[in-house]
Scaffold this motif. Structure first.
Motif, PDB file in Angstrom:
ATOM      1  N   ARG A  31       0.832  -1.206   0.000  1.00 51.49           N
ATOM      2  CA  ARG A  31       0.000   0.000   0.000  1.00 51.49           C
ATOM      3  C   ARG A  31       0.870   1.262   0.000  1.00 51.49           C
ATOM      4  O   ARG A  31       0.628   2.186  -0.781  1.00 51.49           O
ATOM      5  CB  ARG A  31      -0.905   0.011   1.224  1.00 51.49           C
ATOM      6  CG  ARG A  31      -1.787   1.258   1.260  1.00 51.49           C
ATOM      7  CD  ARG A  31      -2.600   1.367   2.515  1.00 51.49           C
ATOM      8  NE  ARG A  31      -3.594   0.305   2.595  1.00 51.49           N
ATOM      9  CZ  ARG A  31      -4.286   0.020   3.678  1.00 51.49           C
ATOM     10  NH1 ARG A  31      -4.094   0.705   4.783  1.00 51.49           N
ATOM     11  NH2 ARG A  31      -5.180  -0.935   3.665  1.00 51.49           N
ATOM     12  N   LEU A  32       1.885   1.299   0.841  1.00 50.92           N
ATOM     13  CA  LEU A  32       2.777   2.461   0.892  1.00 50.92           C
ATOM     14  C   LEU A  32       3.533   2.637  -0.423  1.00 50.92           C
ATOM     15  O   LEU A  32       3.715   3.754  -0.902  1.00 50.92           O
ATOM     16  CB  LEU A  32       3.750   2.335   2.066  1.00 50.92           C
ATOM     17  CG  LEU A  32       3.140   2.484   3.460  1.00 50.92           C
ATOM     18  CD1 LEU A  32       4.126   2.037   4.529  1.00 50.92           C
ATOM     19  CD2 LEU A  32       2.693   3.911   3.709  1.00 50.92           C
ATOM     20  N   GLY A  33       3.954   1.529  -1.007  1.00 55.05           N
ATOM     21  CA  GLY A  33       4.656   1.595  -2.289  1.00 55.05           C
ATOM     22  C   GLY A  33       3.752   2.059  -3.418  1.00 55.05           C
ATOM     23  O   GLY A  33       4.158   2.858  -4.271  1.00 55.05           O
ATOM     24  N   LYS A  34       2.512   1.592  -3.424  1.00 57.18           N
ATOM     25  CA  LYS A  34       1.540   1.964  -4.452  1.00 57.18           C
ATOM     26  C   LYS A  34       1.297   3.477  -4.470  1.00 57.18           C
ATOM     27  O   LYS A  34       1.102   4.075  -5.526  1.00 57.18           O
ATOM     28  CB  LYS A  34       0.225   1.226  -4.192  1.00 57.18           C
ATOM     29  CG  LYS A  34      -0.905   1.577  -5.112  1.00 57.18           C
ATOM     30  CD  LYS A  34      -2.157   0.800  -4.719  1.00 57.18           C
ATOM     31  CE  LYS A  34      -3.375   1.394  -5.373  1.00 57.18           C
ATOM     32  NZ  LYS A  34      -4.612   0.780  -4.873  1.00 57.18           N
ATOM     33  N   HIS A  35       1.336   4.093  -3.290  1.00 58.17           N
ATOM     34  CA  HIS A  35       1.092   5.526  -3.190  1.00 58.17           C
ATOM     35  C   HIS A  35       2.381   6.352  -3.269  1.00 58.17           C
ATOM     36  O   HIS A  35       2.340   7.569  -3.093  1.00 58.17           O
ATOM     37  CB  HIS A  35       0.330   5.843  -1.907  1.00 58.17           C
ATOM     38  CG  HIS A  35      -1.050   5.261  -1.891  1.00 58.17           C
ATOM     39  ND1 HIS A  35      -2.052   5.679  -2.754  1.00 58.17           N
ATOM     40  CD2 HIS A  35      -1.596   4.268  -1.149  1.00 58.17           C
ATOM     41  CE1 HIS A  35      -3.143   4.974  -2.526  1.00 58.17           C
ATOM     42  NE2 HIS A  35      -2.892   4.105  -1.565  1.00 58.17           N
TER      43      HIS A  35
END
Length: 95
Positions: free
Chosen positions: A46-50
């Motif tokens: 999730r952090l990487g996606k954003h």
């Protein structure tokens, strides 16, 4: 995009850990956030996606400048609480 408290907490832990480690392994992160491997993996995705972190498989993660920005509110709250406990409440800093 709204940043959740959980995202801030993970970013803050990664920020702290990357001060001493070039790449923060997911197992090291897991020992500090006390979550399952699956929960850590989900949050890292999730952090990487954003765009808040970069993940190198089998090496670890590192926050981007945007990720460091979302970590700051959590770090500030923690440090303010520490200062309050020491200066106002009289606790020993080392305790």
């Amino acid at each position: 995009m709204t940043v959740s408290l959980a995202m801030q907490r993970y970013a803050a832990e990664i920020y702290r850990l990357q001060q001493d480690h070039e790449q923060v392994s997911l197992s090291l992160l897991g020992s500090y956030v006390d979550s399952s491997a699956q929960a850590i993996s989900t949050m890292v995705k999730r952090l990487g996606k954003h765009g808040y972190l970069q993940h190198e498989p089998y090496s670890g993660v590192r926050l981007t400048p945007e990720g460091e920005k979302i970590a700051m509110p959590s770090l500030r709250r923690h440090r303010l609480t520490e200062v309050f406990l020491v200066k106002v409440m009289g606790y020993d800093w080392a305790s």
